[in-house]
Scaffold this active site. Structure first.
Site, mmCIF file in Angstrom:
data_model
loop_
_atom_site.group_PDB
_atom_site.id
_atom_site.type_symbol
_atom_site.label_atom_id
_atom_site.label_comp_id
_atom_site.label_asym_id
_atom_site.label_seq_id
_atom_site.Cartn_x
_atom_site.Cartn_y
_atom_site.Cartn_z
ATOM 1 N NE ARG A 183 -24.336 52.911 -9.433
ATOM 2 C CZ ARG A 183 -23.643 53.060 -10.896
ATOM 3 N NH1 ARG A 183 -23.445 51.547 -10.908
ATOM 4 N NH2 ARG A 183 -23.739 53.541 -11.641
ATOM 5 C CB THR B 203 -17.248 50.341 -17.596
ATOM 6 O OG1 THR B 203 -18.034 49.587 -18.087
ATOM 7 C CG2 THR B 203 -18.388 51.127 -15.827
ATOM 8 C CE LYS C 244 -18.289 55.198 -16.158
ATOM 9 N NZ LYS C 244 -17.807 54.357 -14.644
#
Length: 328
Positions: free
Chosen positions: A216, A157, A63
């Site tokens: 990630r 989130t 994001k």
């Protein structure tokens, strides 16, 4: 400067390089990117700032990276902050009044903005202005301060925790989805090249299987395997090295780590498969409820090992088969 410091600086530089710099380089979420391409091209053709965007989805999907790319594509100055940092309305007012025309303001964890601060955003987003109260008591008066037109990109989130008035002011909520193994494999191969690590498609695919659908995590595992290979005097990441390195940190081919397995094992062994409440699971594992709910549950739910019911969490038949396989 000693070698250790040089290596630290080098790694930090490479970590920044791992992030894609354009929508063309960004892997995954193809339909979202296609929509963004159209919106950006249309806004630039009109000479207008991009409409306000809300990016939401699990952590680690990119994001922040995507917000940075959007600002670059719009040839816009990017200002970055996060919800918990902005404690007072005056803090936000200071940020907003310093934005130039077509600037992009990125607020991470926007669901954690204090209520009184959040309300300042309403008129800023709607009318490009903010109301400042001067003096106090009976002498108080409101002054309207005009703002330059800007783009707000919020990231969260927990989209459900963004208040309805704030959520409705984002013309475009964009959900970021977990990545496929093929998409993660492409990211791993690109990252390996930037890290000057030799790897093959088979090894990248094996790492992708263990990456929980998240870039990630994929890059973190790749960093670990690179270090593991280096300390074993290996110049290439082959399939054997991937297995050995991931076994050492207890990440299996499903991407499950030790805590994931403990959660499932607790539900099956202590509560006959459930249903069981989150508080009970957390107490058994001496773990924070938020950690279980935000970090571990989403992936277990997505992979079908766990289901949530009105009465609590339940292990699925797939979870039972998983442990039966481990024990055979």
């Amino acid at each position: 400067m000693n070698n250790k410091m040089k290596n630290t600086i080098s790694d930090r530089h490479l970590d920044k390089q791992l992030r894609p710099n354009s929508l063309l380089e960004f892997s995954g979420n193809a339909s979202l990117l296609h929509r963004l391409n159209i919106m950006i091209a249309a806004a630039k053709e009109r000479g207008d700032p991009l409409s306000h965007l809300l990016l939401y989805g699990p952590p680690g999907l990119g994001k922040t990276t995507l917000a940075t790319i959007i600002a670059k594509e719009m040839e816009s100055n990017l200002f970055t902050t996060s919800g918990p940092i902005i404690e007072k309305a005056g803090d936000l007012a200071g940020i907003l009044t310093n934005l130039n025309h077509n600037s992009t303001l990125f607020i991470d964890e926007i669901h954690r903005l204090p209520k009184n601060v959040e309300e300042y955003l309403y008129s800023a987003m709607d009318n490009s202005s903010i109301d400042i109260i001067i003096d106090a008591d009976k002498n108080a008066k409101t002054v309207v301060i005009p703002l330059n037109r800007f783009t707000l990109i919020g990231a969260t989130t927990k989209a459900g925790n963004v208040s309805a008035p704030l959520r409705s002011r984002f013309s475009t909520p964009l959900r970021m989805e977990y990545y496929t193994e093929d998409e993660l494999s492409n990211i791993i191969i690109r990252s390996a090249k930037l890290l000057h690590v030799v790897t093959h498609q088979e090894s990248a695919q094996e790492i992708a299987k263990r990456s929980r659908g998240t870039p990630r995590v994929a890059n973190n595992i790749l960093h670990w395997i690179r270090d593991f290979a280096q300390m074993h005097n290996q110049n290439i990441i082959d399939i054997k090295t991937v297995h050995q390195a991931c076994h050492m940190i207890a990440i299996d081919t499903h991407g499950l780590d030790e805590m994931d397995k403990k959660i499932l094992h607790t539900i099956i062994q202590h509560y006959s498969g459930g249903p069981v409440g989150l508080k009970a699971i957390a107490a058994n594992l001496c773990e924070e409820e938020n950690t279980i709910e935000d970090v571990h549950e989403p992936y277990l739910l997505m992979k079908g090992f766990l289901r949530r019911t009105p009465r609590g969490r339940e292990a699925t038949p797939l979870a039972y088969r998983y442990f039966n396989t481990l024990n055979t």
